[in-house]
Write a protein that holds these residues in place. Structure first.
Motif, PDB file in Angstrom:
ATOM      1  N   UNK A   1       1.542  11.101 -11.317  1.00 45.46           N
ATOM      2  CA  UNK A   1       2.893  11.138 -10.768  1.00 45.46           C
ATOM      3  C   UNK A   1       2.938  12.278  -9.772  1.00 45.46           C
ATOM      4  N   UNK A   2       3.209  12.037  -8.497  1.00 44.62           N
ATOM      5  CA  UNK A   2       3.431  10.713  -7.922  1.00 44.62           C
ATOM      6  C   UNK A   2       2.162   9.878  -7.926  1.00 44.62           C
ATOM      7  N   UNK A   3       2.322   8.622  -7.668  1.00 42.98           N
ATOM      8  CA  UNK A   3       1.184   7.719  -7.734  1.00 42.98           C
ATOM      9  C   UNK A   3       1.330   6.587  -6.727  1.00 42.98           C
TER      10      UNK A   3
ATOM     11  N   UNK B   1       0.795  -1.221   0.000  1.00 39.64           N
ATOM     12  CA  UNK B   1       0.000   0.000   0.000  1.00 39.64           C
ATOM     13  C   UNK B   1       0.824   1.266   0.000  1.00 39.64           C
ATOM     14  N   UNK B   2       2.070   1.177  -0.476  1.00 42.24           N
ATOM     15  CA  UNK B   2       2.938   2.348  -0.526  1.00 42.24           C
ATOM     16  C   UNK B   2       2.691   3.185  -1.772  1.00 42.24           C
ATOM     17  N   UNK B   3       3.525   4.212  -1.938  1.00 40.09           N
ATOM     18  CA  UNK B   3       3.395   5.103  -3.086  1.00 40.09           C
ATOM     19  C   UNK B   3       4.794   5.409  -3.628  1.00 40.09           C
ATOM     20  N   UNK B   4       4.833   5.983  -4.812  1.00 43.02           N
ATOM     21  CA  UNK B   4       6.102   6.277  -5.471  1.00 43.02           C
ATOM     22  C   UNK B   4       6.064   7.624  -6.162  1.00 43.02           C
TER      23      UNK B   4
ATOM     24  N   UNK C   1      -0.643  13.938   1.335  1.00 42.16           N
ATOM     25  CA  UNK C   1      -0.758  15.352   0.964  1.00 42.16           C
ATOM     26  C   UNK C   1       0.595  16.074   1.047  1.00 42.16           C
ATOM     27  N   UNK C   2       1.466  15.644   1.949  1.00 43.69           N
ATOM     28  CA  UNK C   2       2.764  16.304   2.119  1.00 43.69           C
ATOM     29  C   UNK C   2       3.897  15.575   1.385  1.00 43.69           C
TER      30      UNK C   2
END
Length: 117
Positions: free
Chosen positions: A100-102, A25-28, A109-110
């Protein structure tokens, strides 16, 4: 068959996002695709740096940008960038509508505070 130079043009990407980030469940920030096996991982500006971790785990030296409109390669062994290289199996990037980011819905938000200076 994997070529001696670390590129297998027939290796399809592992997915449309970072494999490990998707698992937890991370983001990049940006995505990189292993030119040898197709593993898609997040870049070093991303919190988890999974593309570099994949290189360290496997020794696969070359990644290609997995961002729309980008075709450059990075060689982890030599720390060199190449503006172009062999065409890899499609798709050449994540879907154009993926932000992006996604991915959408998982980016805090930060997020800009986490970017490397």
């Amino acid at each position: 068959m994997t070529s001696a130079n670390g590129i297998d043009p027939g290796a399809a990407p592992s997915g449309s996002g970072c494999t490990e980030c998707d698992d937890v469940g991370g983001w990049w920030f940006h995505l990189r695709r292993c030119a040898q096996c197709g593993h898609v991982g997040c870049c070093d500006s991303s919190p988890a740096k999974h593309a570099t971790a994949h290189f360290r785990d496997t020794g696969h030296p070359l990644v290609q940008s997995f961002e729309p409109g980008e075709a450059w390669y990075w060689n982890y062994d030599t720390n060199e960038m190449f503006e172009s290289g062999p065409e890899l199996a499609p798709p050449a990037s994540h879907p154009a509508d993926q932000p992006t980011p996604g991915p959408a819905g998982r980016v805090p938000a930060d997020w800009a505070k986490t970017l490397r200076a």
